[in-house]
Each structure stands twice: as structure tokens, then as C-alpha cells.
Design a protein around this motif. Structure first.
Motif, PDB file in Angstrom:
ATOM      1  N   GLY A  64     -25.669  47.376  -5.601  1.00 33.73           N
ATOM      2  CA  GLY A  64     -25.309  46.310  -4.644  1.00 33.73           C
ATOM      3  C   GLY A  64     -25.717  45.771  -3.628  1.00 33.73           C
ATOM      4  O   GLY A  64     -27.013  45.763  -2.899  1.00 33.73           O
ATOM      5  N   ALA A  65     -24.975  44.271  -2.776  1.00 34.68           N
ATOM      6  CA  ALA A  65     -25.429  43.944  -1.431  1.00 34.68           C
ATOM      7  C   ALA A  65     -25.349  45.143  -0.849  1.00 34.68           C
ATOM      8  O   ALA A  65     -26.746  44.429   0.184  1.00 34.68           O
ATOM      9  N   SER A  66     -24.898  45.681  -0.226  1.00 36.52           N
ATOM     10  CA  SER A  66     -25.114  46.764   0.838  1.00 36.52           C
ATOM     11  C   SER A  66     -26.290  47.904   0.559  1.00 36.52           C
ATOM     12  O   SER A  66     -26.737  47.659   1.853  1.00 36.52           O
ATOM     13  N   ILE A  99     -29.153  45.368   1.525  1.00 34.27           N
ATOM     14  CA  ILE A  99     -28.793  44.650   2.823  1.00 34.27           C
ATOM     15  C   ILE A  99     -29.572  46.332   3.243  1.00 34.27           C
ATOM     16  O   ILE A  99     -30.487  45.697   4.697  1.00 34.27           O
ATOM     17  N   HIS A 129     -21.593  40.833   7.679  1.00 32.21           N
ATOM     18  CA  HIS A 129     -21.040  42.142   6.883  1.00 32.21           C
ATOM     19  C   HIS A 129     -21.153  43.276   6.937  1.00 32.21           C
ATOM     20  O   HIS A 129     -22.621  43.384   7.862  1.00 32.21           O
ATOM     21  N   MET A 165     -25.962  35.584   7.296  1.00 34.77           N
ATOM     22  CA  MET A 165     -25.149  35.740   6.341  1.00 34.77           C
ATOM     23  C   MET A 165     -25.460  33.905   5.495  1.00 34.77           C
ATOM     24  O   MET A 165     -25.125  32.588   6.530  1.00 34.77           O
ATOM     25  N   ALA A 205     -22.368  32.487   3.677  1.00 30.93           N
ATOM     26  CA  ALA A 205     -20.723  32.541   3.803  1.00 30.93           C
ATOM     27  C   ALA A 205     -20.118  33.833   4.047  1.00 30.93           C
ATOM     28  O   ALA A 205     -20.514  34.748   3.316  1.00 30.93           O
ATOM     29  N   ASN A 250     -17.423  36.159   3.906  1.00 34.61           N
ATOM     30  CA  ASN A 250     -16.834  37.481   3.476  1.00 34.61           C
ATOM     31  C   ASN A 250     -15.253  36.791   3.765  1.00 34.61           C
ATOM     32  O   ASN A 250     -14.135  36.783   2.882  1.00 34.61           O
ATOM     33  N   ASP A 280     -27.624  36.874   3.860  1.00 36.35           N
ATOM     34  CA  ASP A 280     -26.743  37.024   2.625  1.00 36.35           C
ATOM     35  C   ASP A 280     -25.725  36.787   2.202  1.00 36.35           C
ATOM     36  O   ASP A 280     -24.666  36.047   2.069  1.00 36.35           O
ATOM     37  N   THR A 282     -23.986  36.756  -1.340  1.00 34.57           N
ATOM     38  CA  THR A 282     -23.114  37.621  -1.815  1.00 34.57           C
ATOM     39  C   THR A 282     -22.199  37.218  -1.906  1.00 34.57           C
ATOM     40  O   THR A 282     -21.729  36.993  -3.352  1.00 34.57           O
ATOM     41  N   GLN A 283     -20.856  36.371  -0.894  1.00 32.67           N
ATOM     42  CA  GLN A 283     -20.788  35.655  -1.183  1.00 32.67           C
ATOM     43  C   GLN A 283     -21.227  33.686  -1.999  1.00 32.67           C
ATOM     44  O   GLN A 283     -19.237  33.239  -2.137  1.00 32.67           O
ATOM     45  N   SER A 343     -24.161  40.328  -5.406  1.00 26.39           N
ATOM     46  CA  SER A 343     -23.948  41.678  -5.935  1.00 26.39           C
ATOM     47  C   SER A 343     -23.527  41.239  -7.210  1.00 26.39           C
ATOM     48  O   SER A 343     -22.939  40.045  -7.333  1.00 26.39           O
ATOM     49  N   HIS A 360     -20.628  42.047  -8.501  1.00 23.78           N
ATOM     50  CA  HIS A 360     -19.574  42.439  -8.932  1.00 23.78           C
ATOM     51  C   HIS A 360     -18.581  41.139  -8.122  1.00 23.78           C
ATOM     52  O   HIS A 360     -17.023  40.992  -8.370  1.00 23.78           O
ATOM     53  N   LYS A 361     -19.090  40.356  -7.466  1.00 26.49           N
ATOM     54  CA  LYS A 361     -18.809  38.811  -6.395  1.00 26.49           C
ATOM     55  C   LYS A 361     -18.338  37.677  -7.102  1.00 26.49           C
ATOM     56  O   LYS A 361     -17.888  36.948  -7.097  1.00 26.49           O
ATOM     57  N   CYS A 373     -14.153  46.032   1.925  1.00 25.63           N
ATOM     58  CA  CYS A 373     -15.026  46.866   2.344  1.00 25.63           C
ATOM     59  C   CYS A 373     -14.728  47.828   3.710  1.00 25.63           C
ATOM     60  O   CYS A 373     -15.182  48.319   4.000  1.00 25.63           O
TER      61      CYS A 373
HETATM   62  N1  PLP Z   1     -22.081  41.465   2.248  1.00 30.17           N
HETATM   63  C1  PLP Z   1     -20.809  40.534   1.531  1.00 30.17           C
HETATM   64  C2  PLP Z   1     -20.754  39.485   2.536  1.00 30.17           C
HETATM   65  C3  PLP Z   1     -19.764  41.449   1.205  1.00 30.17           C
HETATM   66  O1  PLP Z   1     -19.223  40.476   1.053  1.00 30.17           O
HETATM   67  C4  PLP Z   1     -19.611  42.010  -0.033  1.00 30.17           C
HETATM   68  C5  PLP Z   1     -18.591  43.172  -0.222  1.00 30.17           C
HETATM   69  O2  PLP Z   1     -17.697  42.896   0.390  1.00 30.17           O
HETATM   70  C6  PLP Z   1     -21.330  43.220   0.397  1.00 30.17           C
HETATM   71  C7  PLP Z   1     -22.196  42.215   0.864  1.00 30.17           C
HETATM   72  C8  PLP Z   1     -21.196  44.072   0.216  1.00 30.17           C
HETATM   73  O3  PLP Z   1     -21.493  43.997  -1.274  1.00 30.17           O
HETATM   74  P1  PLP Z   1     -21.380  45.632  -2.421  1.00 30.17           P
HETATM   75  O4  PLP Z   1     -19.865  45.604  -3.083  1.00 30.17           O
HETATM   76  O5  PLP Z   1     -22.463  44.666  -3.460  1.00 30.17           O
HETATM   77  O6  PLP Z   1     -22.027  46.210  -1.776  1.00 30.17           O
END
Ligand code: PLP
Length: 379
Positions: free
Chosen positions: A72-74, A77, A102, A149, A151, A153, A178, A180-181, A199, A201-202, A324
Motif C-alpha cells: 500500500g501507499a504507507s 512512502i 500524510h 504530495m 493531492a 487526502n 505521494d 495516492t489521492q 494505493s 484501495h483508493k 488513517c
Molecule cells: N497517502 C495518502 C495521501 C492517503 O490518502 C493514504 C490513505 O489514506 C495513504 C497515503 C496511505 O495509504 P495506504 O492505506 O495504502 O497505506
């Protein structure tokens, strides 16, 4: 009462049926381990992973070899920020990031500070944007990484990635974003960045799978050591169904993002307009900046926010900001960085629309919000 109106798509999205269909055989029929190089079960799994890698690479304008699958993104990162810092420490020990990142980025940076790295956390203005001249002035001969980042979140505010890249990369400093969004919500490519994460799931893919893109010249040690999977970038048996789903989800999301963005921004703008007409004291944070089409960060008048965030008796699913950071006790760090006082930040929530959202959903959300604010501010 029917199910709650779900307007929390920045927290997570349902898996698209096309994605689920592609994933299912990899749970039960093609369950081989891609690292099993000696038989057809392994070959089938490995071929599916490589096909997904090509889908992601194609959608983001990357080379497949530069795409690593993560959880995932975490994880992406953490791998990138900590990995770059440790690998490039001989060149310099200074990192620049932004106060509204994030927590995965902010906490990775805090860890590095404890190891003796220096981190500049750039401020943002009232619209959530950094000052590019301030960024440029913060660059030093010691700076090895700039992480901004794409965009946000919580507010949906979009940073000018091309302009940032132009000021950073000419100096031989790595630029990470990042995304992710961002991926799937507007066109995103890796053309101007050295590192990008997103990621599954987004973007209507499964949870627990993500992408770490690293340009060729970027050297990063693995965060997870193991059996040398992902060209040694990440140990651990690959999540084949997840990766297959992620590949399909990225392809679907990126091919429809233009028309979907128009539809969502219209629904979001109508919702904001309706709320503003009924509740003149309502505020939308980041509204003057370029914003994601689906996101509205709203400060509610009176005491309605807590009630709305508690699920408004099961009618509306919105969230305080970052899923998160659930269970947060203080005000959002993003809104605080934008200069929003704590008592207003605590009365704010993120409303985020998604692919299944209809006009009936936003109409219902407007009714619930207006009703709650009126009921809870009546004297
Ligand atoms: N970065 C951003 C901008 C996010 O919105 C999120 C999730 O809320 C994450 C990172 C973390 O993503 P993941 O749930 O895939 O670890």
C-alpha cells in the motif's frame, strides 16, 4: 432506514466488479507462488503479476521494470523516504517536505530526524498551497529529497507537481510525490517525478496492495528483507490476487478519469452550493485552490459536525479527514497548517464522492446536513 449514504471515498472505495472478476481465479484456480519457477502454477501467477505491472506502467507512463508492488501507499512512502535518506546520506542529510503531508510521510521524516537527518516542513497558505519560492530557498547543497504530495487526502488541494519538479530536479535533487489521492482522479504520469506511490484501495482496487515507482537512477534498499522478490526491492510472497486487481483497477480508473472528474465535480459543486445557500455560515476549506473533483472539506456551523461524524444515526458516512488518523483527539494537522483555528478545524469534516455516487446521494446528504445543522444550532 436504508444504508448510510457513503461519501467517504477518499478513505477507501469498493472494489469495482471488473476488478473483482479478474481477481477471483487467483484465489482458487491460479494460486501458485510466482517465485515457484519450476512449474506451471508458478508460471501462471508470475505471468499475471507481470501483466499487472505492464498495466500500471502503461497507465502511469512508466517502464514496467521501475514498478514495485507493495502492501500500500504507507509502505511505499516508508520505503522511499527512509531508503533514499539512508542510501544518499553520504551526499547530504537534508529532506524537504510539507506540513500537510500524510502521516506516513511525516512520521517517516520524524524517524529520520531521530537518526540525525534535518527535515524542513514547508508551511502552506490559507488555501493549502506551498510557496514555490520558499521551497526553492529551502534547497541547500545538502538536500537529497523533496517530497510533496500530489493531492491532499483531507482537502483535495492539488500541488503544482510540474512546477515543483522543474525547480528541484535540475539541481540533481530527487523529487517524490505521494499520488495516492491523485491516480485515477485526474491524469497522472511519472514523467516529471523520480518517485511516486499510490494505493489500490483508493481507486476501486483491493486493500493491502500498492505501487512504488522509482526512476532508474534512484537506489533504495529494501525495507522488508526476504526472499529477494520484486528484484530485491521487497521481500515476501507476492499478493497475486491483489496485484492482479490493482493492475485492472489502475487501468480502468485511468482510462475513465476525464469524464468521471466532470461528473463528480458537478455533483460536488452542486452539493456545496446547496449547503451554502441553506447555511450561510458554512465554509469549504481549500476551495480557492485547484482541488480534486470529488472532495469537499467542510466546516459546519454550530455543533453539527460531531453528530454528522458519528454517522448521523446511520444515515451519512463522512469522515474527519484522514481515515488513517482515526480516533484523533486534536484538530486536523492539515487544517491547522492552513491557519484554521482549532475550534473551527474540530468542526470540519471531509465529504468525498466516488464512482457509485449519484445525484440522489448528494441530495440526501444535503438534506441530512442541513437538517442536522439547523436542529443543533437552534436556540
Ligand atoms: N497517502 C495518502 C495521501 C492517503 O490518502 C493514504 C490513505 O489514506 C495513504 C497515503 C496511505 O495509504 P495506504 O492505506 O495504502 O497505506
Amino acid at each position: 432506514m436504508g444504508p448510510a449514504v457513503y461519501l467517504d471515498y477518499n478513505a477507501t472505495t469498493p472494489v469495482d466488479p471488473r476488478v473483482l472478476e479478474k481477481m477471483l481465479p487467483f484465489f482458487s484456480d491460479y494460486y501458485g507462488n510466482p517465485s515457484s519457477e519450476g512449474h506451471s502454477y508458478g508460471w501462471a501467477a508470475s505471468a499475471a503479476v507481470e501483466a499487472a505491472r505492464r498495466q500500471v506502467a502503461e497507465a502511469l507512463g512508466a517502464r514496467p521494470a521501475n514498478v514495485t508492488f507493495t502492501s500500500g501507499a504507507s509502505e511505499g512512502i516508508n520505503t522511499a523516504i527512509k531508503g533514499i535518506a539512508r542510501a544518499y546520506a553520504g551526499k547530504g542529510r537534508h529532506i524537504i517536505t510539507v506540513k500537510t503531508e500524510h502521516q506516513a510521510s511525516l512520521r517517516s521524516c520524524r524517524t529520520l530526524e531521530a537518526e540525525g537527518f534535518r527535515v524542513t516542513y514547508l508551511p502552506v497558505d490559507g488555501d493549502g498551497l506551498i510557496d514555490l519560492d520558499e521551497l526553492e530557498s529551502a534547497l541547500t547543497g545538502e538536500t537529497i529529497l523533496v517530497n510533496v504530495m500530489w493531492a491532499n487526502n483531507e482537502t483535495g488541494v492539488i500541488h503544482p507537481v510540474s512546477e515543483i519538479a522543474a525547480r528541484v530536479r535540475d539541481r540533481g535533487i530527487l523529487f517524490m510525490t505521494d499520488a495516492t489521492q491523485a491516480v485515477g482522479k485526474f491524469p497522472v504520469t511519472v514523467a516529471e517525478v523520480d518517485v511516486l506511490v499510490c494505493s489500490g484501495h483508493k481507486l476501486y482496487g483491493p486493500k493491502g496492495v500498492g505501487v512504488l515507482y522509482l526512476r532508474e537512477r534512484v537506489r533504495v534498499p529494501a525495507l522488508v528483507d526476504g526472499g529477494g522478490q520484486e528484484h530485491g526491492m521487497r521481500g515476501g510472497t507476492l499478493n497475486v490476487p491483489g496485484i492482479v486487481g490493482l493492475g485492472e483497477a489502475v487501468e480502468v480508473a485511468c482510462s475513465h478519469c476525464g469524464s468521471e472528474a466532470d461528473r463528480l465535480s458537478q455533483l460536488r459543486d452542486n452539493l456545496e452550493q446547496r449547503l451554502a445557500e441553506a447555511l450561510p455560515a458554512i465554509r469549504f476549506n481549500g476551495k480557492r485552490a485547484p482541488r480534486l473533483p470529488n472532495t469537499s472539506n467542510t466546516t459546519f456551523p454550530g455543533d453539527a459536525c460531531e453528530y454528522l461524524l458519528m454517522g448521523s444515526l446511520g444515515e451519512l458516512a463522512i469522515s474527519p479527514g484522514s481515515a488513517c488518523a482515526s480516533g484523533r483527539s486534536g484538530a486536523s494537522h492539515v487544517l491547522s497548517a492552513m491557519g484554521i483555528p482549532p475550534n473551527e478545524a474540530r468542526r470540519s469534516a471531509r465529504i468525498s464522492l466516488g464512482r457509485p455516487t449519484t445525484e440522489a446521494d448528494t441530495d440526501r446528504a444535503a438534506e441530512i446536513i442541513i437538517g442536522a445543522v439547523r436542529a443543533l444550532t437552534a436556540t
